[in-house]
Design a protein around this motif. Structure first.
Motif, PDB file in Angstrom:
ATOM      1  N   GLY A 145       0.825  -1.203   0.000  1.00 36.91           N
ATOM      2  CA  GLY A 145       0.000   0.000   0.000  1.00 36.91           C
ATOM      3  C   GLY A 145       0.858   1.252   0.000  1.00 36.91           C
ATOM      4  O   GLY A 145       2.082   1.188  -0.104  1.00 36.91           O
ATOM      5  N   LYS A 146       0.170   2.360   0.116  1.00 32.49           N
ATOM      6  CA  LYS A 146       0.830   3.663   0.075  1.00 32.49           C
ATOM      7  C   LYS A 146       0.239   4.541   1.167  1.00 32.49           C
ATOM      8  O   LYS A 146      -0.968   4.532   1.404  1.00 32.49           O
ATOM      9  CB  LYS A 146       0.594   4.301  -1.291  1.00 32.49           C
ATOM     10  N   ILE A 147       1.096   5.296   1.816  1.00 29.55           N
ATOM     11  CA  ILE A 147       0.645   6.299   2.779  1.00 29.55           C
ATOM     12  C   ILE A 147       0.871   7.660   2.119  1.00 29.55           C
ATOM     13  O   ILE A 147       2.010   8.009   1.801  1.00 29.55           O
ATOM     14  CB  ILE A 147       1.431   6.220   4.101  1.00 29.55           C
ATOM     15  N   PRO A 148      -0.187   8.424   1.893  1.00 32.19           N
ATOM     16  CA  PRO A 148      -0.006   9.724   1.239  1.00 32.19           C
ATOM     17  C   PRO A 148       0.634  10.745   2.184  1.00 32.19           C
ATOM     18  O   PRO A 148       0.512  10.636   3.407  1.00 32.19           O
ATOM     19  CB  PRO A 148      -1.432  10.139   0.869  1.00 32.19           C
ATOM     20  N   ASN A 149       1.336  11.707   1.597  1.00 30.64           N
ATOM     21  CA  ASN A 149       1.898  12.837   2.348  1.00 30.64           C
ATOM     22  C   ASN A 149       2.734  12.401   3.547  1.00 30.64           C
ATOM     23  O   ASN A 149       2.684  13.028   4.607  1.00 30.64           O
ATOM     24  CB  ASN A 149       0.776  13.779   2.791  1.00 30.64           C
ATOM     25  N   TYR A 150       3.523  11.382   3.381  1.00 25.74           N
ATOM     26  CA  TYR A 150       4.274  10.790   4.488  1.00 25.74           C
ATOM     27  C   TYR A 150       5.609  11.483   4.741  1.00 25.74           C
ATOM     28  O   TYR A 150       6.031  11.620   5.880  1.00 25.74           O
ATOM     29  CB  TYR A 150       4.503   9.303   4.193  1.00 25.74           C
ATOM     30  N   GLU A 157       7.422  20.151  -0.207  1.00 21.13           N
ATOM     31  CA  GLU A 157       6.425  19.313  -0.862  1.00 21.13           C
ATOM     32  C   GLU A 157       6.294  17.985  -0.123  1.00 21.13           C
ATOM     33  O   GLU A 157       7.278  17.402   0.328  1.00 21.13           O
ATOM     34  CB  GLU A 157       6.856  19.064  -2.312  1.00 21.13           C
ATOM     35  N   LEU A 158       5.058  17.500   0.003  1.00 19.16           N
ATOM     36  CA  LEU A 158       4.790  16.226   0.664  1.00 19.16           C
ATOM     37  C   LEU A 158       4.698  15.114  -0.375  1.00 19.16           C
ATOM     38  O   LEU A 158       4.146  15.315  -1.456  1.00 19.16           O
ATOM     39  CB  LEU A 158       3.509  16.299   1.479  1.00 19.16           C
ATOM     40  N   HIS A 159       5.236  13.950  -0.024  1.00 20.32           N
ATOM     41  CA  HIS A 159       5.233  12.801  -0.924  1.00 20.32           C
ATOM     42  C   HIS A 159       4.704  11.577  -0.189  1.00 20.32           C
ATOM     43  O   HIS A 159       4.903  11.430   1.022  1.00 20.32           O
ATOM     44  CB  HIS A 159       6.656  12.480  -1.396  1.00 20.32           C
ATOM     45  N   GLY A 160       4.104  10.681  -0.938  1.00 17.75           N
ATOM     46  CA  GLY A 160       3.652   9.420  -0.378  1.00 17.75           C
ATOM     47  C   GLY A 160       4.819   8.464  -0.196  1.00 17.75           C
ATOM     48  O   GLY A 160       5.893   8.638  -0.774  1.00 17.75           O
ATOM     49  N   THR A 161       4.599   7.452   0.629  1.00 21.40           N
ATOM     50  CA  THR A 161       5.592   6.387   0.777  1.00 21.40           C
ATOM     51  C   THR A 161       4.915   5.063   0.485  1.00 21.40           C
ATOM     52  O   THR A 161       3.749   4.854   0.821  1.00 21.40           O
ATOM     53  CB  THR A 161       6.233   6.381   2.186  1.00 21.40           C
ATOM     54  N   ASN A 162       5.628   4.184  -0.193  1.00 22.63           N
ATOM     55  CA  ASN A 162       5.134   2.850  -0.492  1.00 22.63           C
ATOM     56  C   ASN A 162       5.665   1.878   0.552  1.00 22.63           C
ATOM     57  O   ASN A 162       6.833   1.931   0.919  1.00 22.63           O
ATOM     58  CB  ASN A 162       5.602   2.399  -1.884  1.00 22.63           C
TER      59      ASN A 162
END
Length: 171
Positions: A145-150, A157-162
């Motif tokens: 899965g992915k967590i957005p804005n991690y 800038e905010l980025h997701g993490t897989n």
């Protein structure tokens, strides 16, 4: 080119603190999402490395001509309900040596030790969109899965993490 490349487990940071700190700074300056933002001061990098090793952390380095050009950590879970798993942490390759299989060799070494330690589940996370996602997929890791804005980048800038996992056969 890399016939002189060796993967070694460090049991002490001591004499390697400065080299590991330089590696960490180079990776962070190159945009690596490994928990730090540039500019990373040498003293902060050195403080980080001095706290890394514990009985539940394996640290491996890739060396070329006796110089550290990459590293990876394998953190053993100590929770009673998680003794079967470990986490891959902070895979780093010097930016000048990327795309030469060093990350893959470090991952394979971490997996080899996980098997010896009877860990049947490996987990890791990485910033969405980073090239490391391709490496993990090629090694059989499954995106859970992915967590957005991690994570935040240097520009705010905010980025997701897989989140990835891999089940390994320990028998």
């Amino acid at each position: 080119m890399f016939n002189e490349l060796e993967i070694e487990q460090l049991i002490s940071i001591g004499e390697h603190t400065e080299e590991l700190s330089e590696l960490l700074i180079q990776v962070v300056e190159d945009g690596g999402s490994i928990g730090f933002l540039p500019p990373l001061e040498l003293v902060d990098a050195m403080n980080y490395w001095e706290e890394v090793l514990s009985p539940n952390v394996h640290l491996f380095v890739a060396k070329r001509n006796n110089r550290i050009i990459g590293s990876i950590q394998l953190h053993m879970c100590t929770k009673l309900n998680g003794l079967h798993r470990a986490e891959i942490v902070k895979l780093m390759t010097n930016p000048h040596y990327r795309r030469n299989g060093i990350g893959r060799l470090l991952m394979e070494k971490a997996e080899e030790v996980a098997v010896k330690e009877k860990k049947s589940l490996l987990i890791l996370d990485t910033r969405e969109g980073d090239p490391s996602n391709l490496l993990y997929n090629s090694l059989g890791y499954i995106k859970a899965g992915k967590i957005p804005n991690y994570v935040k980048s240097v520009n705010g800038e905010l980025h997701g993490t897989n989140i990835y996992y891999k089940e390994i056969n320990i028998f």
